[in-house]
Design a protein around this motif. Structure first.
Motif, mmCIF file in Angstrom:
data_model
loop_
_atom_site.group_PDB
_atom_site.id
_atom_site.type_symbol
_atom_site.label_atom_id
_atom_site.label_comp_id
_atom_site.label_asym_id
_atom_site.label_seq_id
_atom_site.Cartn_x
_atom_site.Cartn_y
_atom_site.Cartn_z
ATOM 1 N N LEU A 1 -69.320 -10.149 -3.011
ATOM 2 C CA LEU A 1 -69.985 -11.407 -3.332
ATOM 3 C C LEU A 1 -71.192 -11.165 -4.231
ATOM 4 C CD1 LEU A 1 -70.512 -14.465 -2.941
ATOM 5 C CD2 LEU A 1 -71.738 -13.874 -0.831
ATOM 6 N N ALA A 2 -71.966 -10.133 -3.932
ATOM 7 C CA ALA A 2 -73.145 -9.808 -4.739
ATOM 8 C C ALA A 2 -72.747 -9.449 -6.169
ATOM 9 C CB ALA A 2 -73.920 -8.662 -4.097
ATOM 10 N N VAL A 3 -71.692 -8.677 -6.327
ATOM 11 C CA VAL A 3 -71.219 -8.312 -7.670
ATOM 12 C C VAL A 3 -70.829 -9.561 -8.451
ATOM 13 C CG1 VAL A 3 -69.361 -7.151 -8.941
ATOM 14 C CG2 VAL A 3 -70.476 -5.989 -7.021
ATOM 15 N N LEU A 4 -70.144 -10.473 -7.795
ATOM 16 C CA LEU A 4 -69.688 -11.699 -8.460
ATOM 17 C C LEU A 4 -70.849 -12.642 -8.768
ATOM 18 C CD1 LEU A 4 -66.492 -12.138 -6.297
ATOM 19 C CD2 LEU A 4 -66.511 -11.793 -8.777
ATOM 20 N N LEU A 5 -71.799 -12.752 -7.853
ATOM 21 C CA LEU A 5 -72.949 -13.634 -8.077
ATOM 22 C C LEU A 5 -73.844 -13.138 -9.202
ATOM 23 C CD1 LEU A 5 -74.040 -14.497 -4.417
ATOM 24 C CD2 LEU A 5 -73.190 -16.122 -6.126
ATOM 25 N N ALA A 6 -73.856 -11.848 -9.430
ATOM 26 C CA ALA A 6 -74.721 -11.278 -10.472
ATOM 27 C C ALA A 6 -74.208 -11.577 -11.878
ATOM 28 C CB ALA A 6 -74.852 -9.772 -10.268
ATOM 29 N N ARG A 7 -72.956 -12.008 -11.988
ATOM 30 C CA ARG A 7 -72.396 -12.349 -13.296
ATOM 31 C C ARG A 7 -72.940 -13.685 -13.785
ATOM 32 N NH1 ARG A 7 -67.539 -10.356 -15.096
ATOM 33 N NH2 ARG A 7 -66.706 -12.430 -15.550
ATOM 34 N N ARG A 8 -72.968 -13.852 -15.083
ATOM 35 C CA ARG A 8 -73.386 -15.127 -15.656
ATOM 36 C C ARG A 8 -72.321 -16.190 -15.395
ATOM 37 N NH1 ARG A 8 -75.962 -13.752 -21.622
ATOM 38 N NH2 ARG A 8 -77.722 -12.488 -20.885
ATOM 39 N N GLY A 9 -72.767 -17.418 -15.295
ATOM 40 C CA GLY A 9 -71.832 -18.515 -15.097
ATOM 41 C C GLY A 9 -72.131 -19.283 -13.826
ATOM 42 N N ASP A 10 -71.317 -20.273 -13.555
ATOM 43 C CA ASP A 10 -71.476 -21.132 -12.400
ATOM 44 C C ASP A 10 -71.336 -20.314 -11.121
ATOM 45 O OD1 ASP A 10 -71.357 -23.035 -10.406
ATOM 46 O OD2 ASP A 10 -70.049 -24.393 -11.512
ATOM 47 N N PHE A 11 -72.333 -20.385 -10.254
ATOM 48 C CA PHE A 11 -72.284 -19.591 -9.033
ATOM 49 C C PHE A 11 -71.130 -20.012 -8.132
ATOM 50 C CE2 PHE A 11 -74.476 -23.260 -7.386
ATOM 51 C CZ PHE A 11 -74.215 -23.282 -6.023
ATOM 52 N N ARG A 12 -70.646 -21.234 -8.292
ATOM 53 C CA ARG A 12 -69.528 -21.689 -7.463
ATOM 54 C C ARG A 12 -68.258 -20.912 -7.779
ATOM 55 N NH1 ARG A 12 -72.733 -25.753 -8.835
ATOM 56 N NH2 ARG A 12 -73.589 -27.120 -7.229
ATOM 57 N N ARG A 13 -68.107 -20.487 -9.021
ATOM 58 C CA ARG A 13 -66.959 -19.645 -9.369
ATOM 59 C C ARG A 13 -67.043 -18.309 -8.654
ATOM 60 N NH1 ARG A 13 -66.962 -20.516 -15.937
ATOM 61 N NH2 ARG A 13 -66.294 -22.719 -15.943
ATOM 62 N N ALA A 14 -68.262 -17.779 -8.569
ATOM 63 C CA ALA A 14 -68.447 -16.525 -7.852
ATOM 64 C C ALA A 14 -68.069 -16.681 -6.378
ATOM 65 C CB ALA A 14 -69.891 -16.051 -7.979
ATOM 66 N N LEU A 15 -68.494 -17.788 -5.784
ATOM 67 C CA LEU A 15 -68.160 -18.053 -4.383
ATOM 68 C C LEU A 15 -66.656 -18.198 -4.207
ATOM 69 C CD1 LEU A 15 -70.979 -20.639 -3.593
ATOM 70 C CD2 LEU A 15 -70.842 -18.305 -2.707
ATOM 71 N N ASP A 16 -66.025 -18.942 -5.103
ATOM 72 C CA ASP A 16 -64.575 -19.139 -5.015
ATOM 73 C C ASP A 16 -63.833 -17.806 -5.132
ATOM 74 O OD1 ASP A 16 -64.936 -21.837 -4.702
ATOM 75 O OD2 ASP A 16 -64.482 -22.345 -6.801
ATOM 76 N N SER A 17 -64.279 -16.968 -6.060
ATOM 77 C CA SER A 17 -63.619 -15.671 -6.241
ATOM 78 C C SER A 17 -63.846 -14.763 -5.043
ATOM 79 C CB SER A 17 -64.131 -14.992 -7.510
ATOM 80 O OG SER A 17 -63.787 -15.737 -8.656
ATOM 81 N N ALA A 18 -65.059 -14.791 -4.506
ATOM 82 C CA ALA A 18 -65.354 -13.961 -3.331
ATOM 83 C C ALA A 18 -64.522 -14.388 -2.139
ATOM 84 C CB ALA A 18 -66.842 -14.044 -3.005
ATOM 85 N N HIS A 19 -64.273 -15.685 -2.000
ATOM 86 C CA HIS A 19 -63.405 -16.172 -0.919
ATOM 87 C C HIS A 19 -61.941 -15.831 -1.193
ATOM 88 C CE1 HIS A 19 -66.020 -18.297 1.826
ATOM 89 N NE2 HIS A 19 -66.616 -18.934 0.835
ATOM 90 N N ALA A 20 -61.566 -15.812 -2.461
ATOM 91 C CA ALA A 20 -60.171 -15.566 -2.819
ATOM 92 C C ALA A 20 -59.728 -14.142 -2.485
ATOM 93 C CB ALA A 20 -59.958 -15.833 -4.309
ATOM 94 N N LEU A 21 -60.653 -13.187 -2.521
ATOM 95 C CA LEU A 21 -60.275 -11.796 -2.238
ATOM 96 C C LEU A 21 -59.733 -11.642 -0.820
ATOM 97 C CD1 LEU A 21 -63.186 -9.896 -4.044
ATOM 98 C CD2 LEU A 21 -60.896 -10.407 -4.920
ATOM 99 N N PRO A 22 -60.488 -12.000 0.226
ATOM 100 C CA PRO A 22 -59.918 -11.882 1.580
ATOM 101 C C PRO A 22 -58.766 -12.850 1.816
ATOM 102 C CG PRO A 22 -62.091 -12.915 1.658
ATOM 103 C CD PRO A 22 -61.907 -12.391 0.275
ATOM 104 N N ALA A 23 -58.784 -13.993 1.147
ATOM 105 C CA ALA A 23 -57.689 -14.953 1.316
ATOM 106 C C ALA A 23 -56.359 -14.368 0.853
ATOM 107 C CB ALA A 23 -57.991 -16.236 0.547
#
Length: 219
Positions: free
Chosen positions: A45-67
């Motif tokens: 999640l931290a790696v994804l949040l550190a990227r530029r862009g909408d933080f909601r995309r980072a959250l969605d991607s972080a949830h998608a990994l365990p899903a």
């Protein structure tokens, strides 16, 4: 927006922000517990949040990994690169998704190779020394100082030796609200030795800044 000036007002706001008893990650559905799976998911999640862009995309991607069954370093390390690319794109990632998929795969494999998939072993290798923990984390693929701050913002509730930690978003909100300018300032408001409460406070402040929820705090 005027900042809060009196200590009583500051403490009242801190109680309001930290009163939910959850940090940033938990507010968005990630468990913060001292086990290998949880810690690795927080790092991703931290790696994804550190990227530029909408933080909601980072959250969605972080949830998608365990899903998709990749809820640990070992399972993500065994995933196929093409599958990671597909999942990241489907969860809204933009830019160089191929490179991000490579980074996450390399990160998982390094955690497996160095720490048998368990970041608690990194903590033990550092002998619970915060500076050494930070140094070992930044040796991992895709992990820089900003990612470390985001990871430890959550982990300080569990790894108390690293406190106080506040990421740039939390500090931006703290300055704007008149709560201070440093992690030490926020720790003083959270209470001595209250690393868990500090994690809740810092996480709430980061959320306020990301969601631009300043107006509701003045009501």
């Amino acid at each position: 927006m005027p900042s809060i000036s009196t200590i009583e007002d500051k403490k009242r706001l801190v109680r309001r922000l930290a009163g939910g008893g959850r940090g940033f990650a938990e507010q968005y559905g990630f468990r913060v517990t001292n086990n290998p799976s949880s810690l690795f998911q927080i790092l991703c999640l931290a790696v994804l949040l550190a990227r530029r862009g909408d933080f909601r995309r980072a959250l969605d991607s972080a949830h998608a990994l365990p899903a998709n069954g990749w809820d640990s370093a070992a399972r993500l390390a065994r995933s196929l690169h093409a599958d990671r690319v597909r999942v990241l794109r489907d969860s809204g990632q933009r830019g160089d998704v191929d490179a991000l998929a490579t980074t996450l795969g390399d990160l998982a494999q390094n955690v497996v190779d160095r720490y048998r998939g368990d970041l608690r072993r990194l903590r033990s290798a550092a002998h619970h020394d915060p500076a050494r923990e930070r140094a070992l984390l930044t040796e991992l693929p895709g992990v820089d100082d900003a990612v470390v701050d985001l990871f430890l913002r959550e982990a300080q509730a569990l790894w108390r030796e690293v406190a106080p930690v506040a990421d740039r978003r939390a500090l931006a909100a703290a300055r704007r609200l008149g709560l201070g300018r440093s992690a030490d300032d926020l720790a003083g408001l959270a209470g001595s030795g209250e690393s868990e409460r500090l994690a809740w406070l810092v996480g709430a402040l980061a959320r306020v800044d990301l969601e631009q929820r300043y107006a509701e705090l003045t009501r």
